[in-house]
Design a protein around this motif. Structure first.
Motif, mmCIF file in Angstrom:
data_model
loop_
_atom_site.group_PDB
_atom_site.id
_atom_site.type_symbol
_atom_site.label_atom_id
_atom_site.label_comp_id
_atom_site.label_asym_id
_atom_site.label_seq_id
_atom_site.Cartn_x
_atom_site.Cartn_y
_atom_site.Cartn_z
ATOM 1 N N GLY A 196 5.375 -14.009 -2.681
ATOM 2 C CA GLY A 196 5.576 -14.844 -3.862
ATOM 3 C C GLY A 196 5.264 -14.121 -5.145
ATOM 4 O O GLY A 196 5.443 -14.684 -6.233
ATOM 5 N N ALA B 292 -2.258 -9.004 -2.783
ATOM 6 C CA ALA B 292 -1.379 -7.827 -2.942
ATOM 7 C C ALA B 292 -1.747 -6.951 -4.136
ATOM 8 O O ALA B 292 -1.687 -5.718 -4.046
ATOM 9 C CB ALA B 292 0.079 -8.262 -3.043
ATOM 10 N N PHE C 187 10.466 -4.082 6.649
ATOM 11 C CA PHE C 187 11.521 -3.589 5.753
ATOM 12 C C PHE C 187 10.912 -2.554 4.814
ATOM 13 O O PHE C 187 9.689 -2.510 4.642
ATOM 14 C CB PHE C 187 12.073 -4.737 4.889
ATOM 15 C CG PHE C 187 12.780 -5.804 5.676
ATOM 16 C CD1 PHE C 187 14.045 -5.563 6.206
ATOM 17 C CD2 PHE C 187 12.187 -7.032 5.902
ATOM 18 C CE1 PHE C 187 14.693 -6.541 6.952
ATOM 19 C CE2 PHE C 187 12.834 -8.008 6.644
ATOM 20 C CZ PHE C 187 14.092 -7.760 7.168
ATOM 21 N N ALA D 31 2.594 -13.538 -6.649
ATOM 22 C CA ALA D 31 1.462 -14.031 -7.450
ATOM 23 C C ALA D 31 0.441 -12.907 -7.429
ATOM 24 O O ALA D 31 -0.188 -12.654 -6.398
ATOM 25 C CB ALA D 31 0.895 -15.304 -6.832
ATOM 26 N N TYR E 15 6.639 -21.981 7.524
ATOM 27 C CA TYR E 15 7.082 -21.195 8.663
ATOM 28 C C TYR E 15 7.061 -22.038 9.915
ATOM 29 O O TYR E 15 6.382 -21.785 10.883
ATOM 30 C CB TYR E 15 6.226 -19.927 8.770
ATOM 31 C CG TYR E 15 6.445 -19.122 7.535
ATOM 32 C CD1 TYR E 15 7.594 -18.355 7.413
ATOM 33 C CD2 TYR E 15 5.586 -19.213 6.468
ATOM 34 C CE1 TYR E 15 7.860 -17.665 6.250
ATOM 35 C CE2 TYR E 15 5.839 -18.529 5.304
ATOM 36 C CZ TYR E 15 6.981 -17.749 5.204
ATOM 37 O OH TYR E 15 7.228 -17.073 4.061
ATOM 38 N N GLY F 26 7.988 -3.724 2.883
ATOM 39 C CA GLY F 26 7.057 -4.487 3.720
ATOM 40 C C GLY F 26 7.039 -5.966 3.365
ATOM 41 O O GLY F 26 8.060 -6.565 3.010
ATOM 42 N N ASP G 246 -3.836 0.222 3.025
ATOM 43 C CA ASP G 246 -3.132 -1.066 2.994
ATOM 44 C C ASP G 246 -4.210 -2.136 2.963
ATOM 45 O O ASP G 246 -5.374 -1.839 2.636
ATOM 46 C CB ASP G 246 -2.181 -1.194 4.190
ATOM 47 C CG ASP G 246 -2.884 -0.964 5.524
ATOM 48 O OD1 ASP G 246 -4.122 -1.139 5.592
ATOM 49 O OD2 ASP G 246 -2.212 -0.592 6.504
ATOM 50 N N ALA G 247 -3.880 -3.367 3.320
ATOM 51 C CA ALA G 247 -4.875 -4.448 3.225
ATOM 52 C C ALA G 247 -5.986 -4.320 4.267
ATOM 53 O O ALA G 247 -6.931 -5.112 4.242
ATOM 54 C CB ALA G 247 -4.175 -5.800 3.360
ATOM 55 N N GLY H 57 0.820 -1.210 0.000
ATOM 56 C CA GLY H 57 0.000 0.000 0.000
ATOM 57 C C GLY H 57 0.853 1.259 0.000
ATOM 58 O O GLY H 57 0.750 2.103 -0.898
ATOM 59 N N GLU I 143 9.104 4.549 7.796
ATOM 60 C CA GLU I 143 9.159 3.081 7.745
ATOM 61 C C GLU I 143 9.872 2.569 8.988
ATOM 62 O O GLU I 143 11.010 2.952 9.268
ATOM 63 C CB GLU I 143 9.888 2.637 6.467
ATOM 64 C CG GLU I 143 10.255 1.165 6.415
ATOM 65 C CD GLU I 143 9.073 0.217 6.644
ATOM 66 O OE1 GLU I 143 8.058 0.354 5.928
ATOM 67 O OE2 GLU I 143 9.157 -0.645 7.543
ATOM 68 N N VAL J 190 6.044 4.570 13.812
ATOM 69 C CA VAL J 190 4.969 5.460 14.258
ATOM 70 C C VAL J 190 4.282 4.835 15.466
ATOM 71 O O VAL J 190 3.883 3.665 15.439
ATOM 72 C CB VAL J 190 3.963 5.718 13.118
ATOM 73 C CG1 VAL J 190 2.740 6.471 13.632
ATOM 74 C CG2 VAL J 190 4.643 6.492 12.005
ATOM 75 N N ASN K 168 -4.703 -14.283 -3.956
ATOM 76 C CA ASN K 168 -3.711 -13.519 -3.200
ATOM 77 C C ASN K 168 -4.064 -12.018 -3.220
ATOM 78 O O ASN K 168 -4.497 -11.497 -4.238
ATOM 79 C CB ASN K 168 -2.324 -13.725 -3.798
ATOM 80 C CG ASN K 168 -2.073 -15.169 -4.189
ATOM 81 O OD1 ASN K 168 -2.884 -15.765 -4.888
ATOM 82 N ND2 ASN K 168 -0.984 -15.735 -3.758
#
Ligand SMILES: Cc1cc2nc3c(=O)[nH]c(=O)nc-3n(C[C@H](O)[C@H](O)[C@H](O)COP(=O)(O)OP(=O)(O)OC[C@H]3O[C@@H](n4cnc5c(N)ncnc54)[C@H](O)[C@@H]3O)c2cc1C
Length: 526
Positions: free
Chosen positions: A91, A507, A82, A93, A450, A85, A494-495, A19, A38, A237, A505
């Motif tokens: 991935g 993104a 990072f 996709a 993970y 993000g 953002d999401a 985002g 960031e 932040v 997916n």
């Protein structure tokens, strides 16, 4: 420029992921004076980027955050702080939602609500996002996709031989496989794929050669040298303060290098990811916003979704030497209704796609399970015969699936998965498919990239929904432009804004929306 702080900016952007990195690109190119805050740093380019042991077993790039589940049990979430993000690890996709995803869809565990805007509203922004993020694909190949106004900028990434066989076999028995949309900087016509693709398909790895279409490489870096852009890294932040009336954000409070700093902007765009954006808003409660900023609806932090996903390793009789495996998708089970094999589905099941190729190092973390299920194989043998699938079923937004914040600022995540029956059905369909095409020769194993994280709730890669957009301030946090209903200058991009998540997916939808809101802001600031 980096670190050249002035007091006031036209736009302060918090977070540089899908985002934030995307909206920064739009606003910076239009000459707006922007400050990017960031909390992470640039992800180091080092040989460990492509080391599966470092990435998957040691969790080298996963944040040290501790979050708490509904029972107060601590876990280490799969978050990555990072520049870029989560897209540094994603991935790539890059799927569009289906047009039907923008309407209400009935699921076994309840309705997936309609969006306040339709697919047609998003289509131009999807196209822009596909071009900004250099997506490879072939519009028209997937029968479930919506109309498109412009073909992808790059042809689909070619299948490697074993994947081509699988695609042909699937077609042979009536399925509709299609080339998966991939965000990768690759020119197959002029350069062999092997010159670019050095890791296991970008999936879960950062790209050492910056050949993945992530928000750092294609969002932030291209505008960093502009004189109107300032980026501060290591800048977390903590709170947003409002003016006395509570009608606008006046100050952004930041921790940086052990100090608290304050910045301000005509417009503040919060893009910290679904969990952290909710955290910032909830922590910023004040007299005018006692339940948290922009939270008169009590929806901030609620409706958390992250897909009901299942990663599956099929151990084929034939070796699978594929390197770039995630070139194939299958949406034959995406909707309820009649299936290609004559079966009838009462509910939608979801999307099937190939993912990054298994490797022994990544599997080592699951050794007990693997050895129990496949005792005849060494891990290397298992990995060399693996064909890896990612199954995605839609997750329903539920008010009690939510982010909360403890007094010390720690994140609580209460979450119960939904639509398990649909996810189980999708898995059964995959087994049927594999029997049809002769791939399930030996075993099918669950795959958990993970493995260090212990509990599934830690897999927050597809987190979304904590500040849903809508037309009614009583039931939504943001309006249709993603501005907080209750504040004149606060946007969340953002999401978080997803009212429902579909079964592909997320993104590209985050990026498309960021371009949409960015262009809206340019109009607002003219
Ligand atoms: C391993 C992995 C694989 C994935 N694969 C895919 C895929 O193939 N396709 C797909 O569509 N999606 C994929 N995703 C999901 C995708 O990356 C996310 O949906 C997307 O990045 C979300 O964008 P965002 O802007 O909401 O958050 P992010 O991209 O996470 O950006 C949030 C940013 O805010 C920063 N931040 C957080 N808190 C603060 C704060 N307080 N102050 C300042 N900065 C802050 C973070 O450091 C980060 O830079 C994957 C994710 C992971 C982790």
């Amino acid at each position: 420029m980096i670190g050249n702080v002035t007091e006031h900016y036209e736009v302060v952007i918090i977070g540089t992921g899908a985002g934030g990195g995307t909206i920064a690109n739009v606003l910076a190119k239009a000459g707006k004076r922007i400050l990017l805050l960031e909390r992470g740093d640039f992800l180091p380019r080092e040989k460990e980027n492509w080391d599966p042991e470092q990435v998957f077993v040691n969790g080298r790039y996963i944040s040290k955050d501790t979050w708490y589940d509904a029972d107060g049990k601590p876990f280490q979430p799969q978050v990555h702080y990072f520049v870029g993000g989560a897209t540094k690890m994603y991935g790539a996709a890059l799927y569009r939602l289906r047009p039907q995803d923008f309407g209400e869809i009935r699921h076994v565990d309840g309705p997936s609500p309609a969006w306040p805007l339709g697919y047609d509203d998003f289509e131009p922004w999807y196209t822009k996002a596909e071009w900004l993020y250099q997506v490879h694909g072939s519009h028209g190949a997937d029968p479930t996709e919506g109309p498109w106004s412009r073909q992808y900028p790059w042809p689909a990434v070619s299948h490697e031989p074993r994947i081509q066989e699988i695609a042909d076999d699937l077609k042979g028995v009536g399925y509709h496989p299609f080339p998966a949309p991939c965000g990768i900087l690759l020119d197959e016509a002029n350069r062999p794929k092997s010159a670019c693709v050095r890791c296991d398909t970008c999936d879960g790895f950062p790209c050492l050669v910056h050949a993945k279409s992530d928000a750092e490489v294609l969002g932030v870096r291209p505008v960093l040298d502009l004189p109107n852009v300032t980026l501060l890294v290591g800048a977390e932040v903590q709170f947003l303060r409002t003016n006395p009336a509570g009608s606008a954000v006046s100050t952004v409070l930041v921790s940086r290098a052990g100090q608290t700093e304050e910045y301000s902007g005509d417009v503040v765009v919060l893009c910290a990811g679904a969990a952290n954006s909710a955290r910032v808003l909830l922590r910023s409660a004040n007299d005018e916003h006692p339940n948290g900023l922009a939270n008169g609806s009590d929806q901030v932090g609620r409706n958390y979704m992250f897909h009901n996903s299942n990663a599956v390793v099929a151990i084929d009789r034939e070796p699978n030497n594929t390197v770039f495996q995630k070139t194939l998708g299958l949406n034959d089970f995406y909707f309820a209704g009649e299936g290609v094999q004559g079966e009838s589905r009462s509910w939608p099941f979801g999307n099937i796609q190939l993912v990054g190729k298994s490797n022994a190092a990544a599997m080592r973390g699951e050794e007990p399970k693997l050895t129990a299920l496949a005792p005849a194989f060494s891990l290397d043998e298992v990995a060399s015969h693996a064909v890896d699938f990612w199954l995605t079923t839609e997750d329903i937004p539920k008010p009690d699936n939510r982010i909360t914040v403890g007094k010390d600022g720690t994140i609580g995540l209460a979450y119960r998965q939904s639509n398990q029956r649909e996810a189980d059905s999708l898995y059964k369909e995959l087994r049927v498919i594999m029997n049809h095409i002769g791939i399930a020769a030996h075993h099918v194993l669950d795959k958990n990239f993970y493995m260090n994280m212990g509990i599934p709730i830690a897999g927050v890669a597809h987190q979304a929904g904590t500040c849903k957009f809508g037309t009614d301030p009583r039931t939504s946090v943001l309006d249709v432009t993603c501005k907080a209903h209750e504040l004149d200058n606060l946007y969340v991009v953002d999401a978080s804004f997803f009212p429902s998540i579909g079964a592909v997916n997320p993104a590209l939808t985050v990026m498309a929306n960021a371009i949409r809101v960015g262009e809206h802001l340019l109009g607002r600031m003219d």
